[in-house]
Design an enzyme around this catalytic site. Sequence first.
Site, PDB file in Angstrom:
ATOM      1  N   LYS A  33     -10.614 -31.120 -47.323  1.00 56.57           N
ATOM      2  CA  LYS A  33      -9.490 -30.176 -47.366  1.00 56.57           C
ATOM      3  C   LYS A  33      -8.221 -30.879 -47.856  1.00 56.57           C
ATOM      4  O   LYS A  33      -7.484 -30.340 -48.674  1.00 56.57           O
ATOM      5  CB  LYS A  33      -9.259 -29.532 -45.997  1.00 56.57           C
ATOM      6  CG  LYS A  33      -8.113 -28.528 -46.058  1.00 56.57           C
ATOM      7  CD  LYS A  33      -8.203 -27.417 -45.066  1.00 56.57           C
ATOM      8  CE  LYS A  33      -7.132 -26.359 -45.341  1.00 56.57           C
ATOM      9  NZ  LYS A  33      -7.106 -25.291 -44.373  1.00 56.57           N
ATOM     10  N   HIS A  92     -13.960 -15.468 -36.634  1.00 54.92           N
ATOM     11  CA  HIS A  92     -13.764 -15.901 -38.017  1.00 54.92           C
ATOM     12  C   HIS A  92     -14.944 -16.735 -38.542  1.00 54.92           C
ATOM     13  O   HIS A  92     -15.509 -16.436 -39.593  1.00 54.92           O
ATOM     14  CB  HIS A  92     -12.452 -16.683 -38.106  1.00 54.92           C
ATOM     15  CG  HIS A  92     -12.126 -17.161 -39.483  1.00 54.92           C
ATOM     16  ND1 HIS A  92     -11.723 -16.304 -40.482  1.00 54.92           N
ATOM     17  CD2 HIS A  92     -12.184 -18.399 -40.044  1.00 54.92           C
ATOM     18  CE1 HIS A  92     -11.521 -17.004 -41.593  1.00 54.92           C
ATOM     19  NE2 HIS A  92     -11.788 -18.272 -41.355  1.00 54.92           N
ATOM     20  N   HIS A 126     -15.079 -16.268 -47.730  1.00 54.50           N
ATOM     21  CA  HIS A 126     -14.002 -15.702 -46.916  1.00 54.50           C
ATOM     22  C   HIS A 126     -13.648 -14.260 -47.255  1.00 54.50           C
ATOM     23  O   HIS A 126     -12.994 -13.590 -46.461  1.00 54.50           O
ATOM     24  CB  HIS A 126     -12.737 -16.570 -47.005  1.00 54.50           C
ATOM     25  CG  HIS A 126     -12.781 -17.721 -46.055  1.00 54.50           C
ATOM     26  ND1 HIS A 126     -13.762 -18.690 -46.119  1.00 54.50           N
ATOM     27  CD2 HIS A 126     -11.992 -18.049 -45.008  1.00 54.50           C
ATOM     28  CE1 HIS A 126     -13.558 -19.563 -45.150  1.00 54.50           C
ATOM     29  NE2 HIS A 126     -12.499 -19.205 -44.456  1.00 54.50           N
ATOM     30  N   LYS A 139      -1.014 -23.518 -44.459  1.00 52.99           N
ATOM     31  CA  LYS A 139      -1.050 -22.051 -44.585  1.00 52.99           C
ATOM     32  C   LYS A 139      -0.793 -21.476 -43.207  1.00 52.99           C
ATOM     33  O   LYS A 139      -1.583 -21.688 -42.280  1.00 52.99           O
ATOM     34  CB  LYS A 139      -2.425 -21.592 -45.058  1.00 52.99           C
ATOM     35  CG  LYS A 139      -2.554 -21.452 -46.540  1.00 52.99           C
ATOM     36  CD  LYS A 139      -3.825 -20.673 -46.807  1.00 52.99           C
ATOM     37  CE  LYS A 139      -4.137 -20.583 -48.239  1.00 52.99           C
ATOM     38  NZ  LYS A 139      -5.363 -19.799 -48.460  1.00 52.99           N
ATOM     39  N   GLU A 194     -17.099 -22.803 -40.686  1.00 53.23           N
ATOM     40  CA  GLU A 194     -16.250 -23.426 -41.719  1.00 53.23           C
ATOM     41  C   GLU A 194     -16.906 -24.700 -42.254  1.00 53.23           C
ATOM     42  O   GLU A 194     -16.782 -25.020 -43.434  1.00 53.23           O
ATOM     43  CB  GLU A 194     -14.847 -23.743 -41.178  1.00 53.23           C
ATOM     44  CG  GLU A 194     -13.987 -22.522 -40.855  1.00 53.23           C
ATOM     45  CD  GLU A 194     -13.466 -21.766 -42.091  1.00 53.23           C
ATOM     46  OE1 GLU A 194     -13.866 -22.098 -43.225  1.00 53.23           O
ATOM     47  OE2 GLU A 194     -12.677 -20.822 -41.891  1.00 53.23           O
ATOM     48  N   GLU A 222      -2.126 -23.082 -53.734  1.00 50.99           N
ATOM     49  CA  GLU A 222      -3.312 -22.314 -54.109  1.00 50.99           C
ATOM     50  C   GLU A 222      -3.152 -21.630 -55.467  1.00 50.99           C
ATOM     51  O   GLU A 222      -3.437 -20.452 -55.644  1.00 50.99           O
ATOM     52  CB  GLU A 222      -3.659 -21.272 -53.032  1.00 50.99           C
ATOM     53  CG  GLU A 222      -5.111 -20.839 -53.112  1.00 50.99           C
ATOM     54  CD  GLU A 222      -5.539 -19.998 -51.918  1.00 50.99           C
ATOM     55  OE1 GLU A 222      -5.577 -20.540 -50.809  1.00 50.99           O
ATOM     56  OE2 GLU A 222      -5.838 -18.816 -52.108  1.00 50.99           O
TER      57      GLU A 222
END
Length: 350
Positions: free
Chosen positions: A213, A253, A234, A140, A182, A223
């Site tokens: 992942k 983030h 998120h 991504k 994360e 996705e």
Amino acid sequence: MIVIPVALQDTPYEVLIGPAVRHELANVIADRVPDAAQAAVVTQRAIADIDWFGELLPVLPSRVHLIGDGEAAKSMGTVESLCREFVASGLARTDVVIAVGGGLVTDVAGFAAAIHHRGTQYVNVATTLLGQVDAAVGGKTGVNLPEGKNLAGAFWQPAAVLCDTATLGTLSAREWACGRGEMAKYAFLGSAPDASILDLPIEDQVARCVAMKADLVAADEREDGRRVLLNYGHTLAHALEAQGFDGVADLRHGEAVAISLVFAARLARRLGRIDDERVALHRRVVAGFDLTADLPAGADPARLVAAMARDKKARHDLTFVLDGPAGVEVVRGIDAADVLATLAEMGAGE
Ligand SMILES: NC(=O)c1ccc[n+]([C@@H]2O[C@H](COP(=O)([O-])OP(=O)(O)OC[C@H]3O[C@@H](n4cnc5c(N)ncnc54)[C@H](O)[C@@H]3O)[C@@H](O)[C@H]2O)c1
């Protein structure tokens, strides 16, 4: 060295994890991008000044392209500048882009690689914990728009990912915490969520997250299905980061993800999907990763809801990834009143 395959049908690749895997860069490029005669190395000033950075350059004749720091640099303007610099330096489609940095660098450099000559190969050398456990893997790529986070981009898989855990030695305490944000998300995608992963050596911590992942990405590259679970925690996070652009909150983030995980649990509780004990578990796990779940002062509920409605998952509605009896799943068509009430419960607008 730990090697985790990302078993995509058309573009399989490997993630190499260990305390010196940056030294594999030449082999990886020779193996995966054998026609490359030149490299465009994309990084940031602070990273280019670290002692190991120079070791990466003799791989191929290279030009270093510096991009800015912070989410404002994750922009179309930065990508346009990079593409123009790539053209000016004669980077051919058969050459290679090498992204050296955290998630910001790999997202931006990957997007520039995706559109330079309509697709040039790139290798990620991930140098933050967040980049290693998440951002550098999965293809991504993209940038922010003034309207919100990550709203423009492309799926463009790297030829390889190097997670050299020795490079994490210079990370600030805050960047370590962002990576743990994360990691806390991954804890809820497995069974029996807890923070015990932190007891493992760092290579194994990274490898365990990358393996989760890699499985989700290999099963659902674009996705269309299960990969969306990686968005757990998120939706509010991206909205909080977007508010940060206006100086309302200075949230990174991973920090925003930690808050958003607890928000998602509270929202799921309000919708009757989970009970109080499960919400308490979310709070305990986030605290176990040494992260705070407090909303920043000044968070504006109406603007957060508007930003969440622009989220990539949304189909003209409010869509969240939420915990429930069957585990974490996508829930569409959520009433804004429930979202606002949950934000108020967390102190927004006070
Ligand atoms: N593509 C994806 O799947 C994905 C997944 C998660 C997050 N992301 C994106 O990743 C970005 C956040 O990434 P991040 O947390 O890595 O932040 P970042 O890339 O902004 O890096 C944080 C800071 O650490 C510095 N830094 C990097 N490596 C260093 C090192 N080894 N030593 C010292 N300093 C170093 C950087 O210069 C920067 O100042 C966000 O834009 C987010 O949207 C993308």
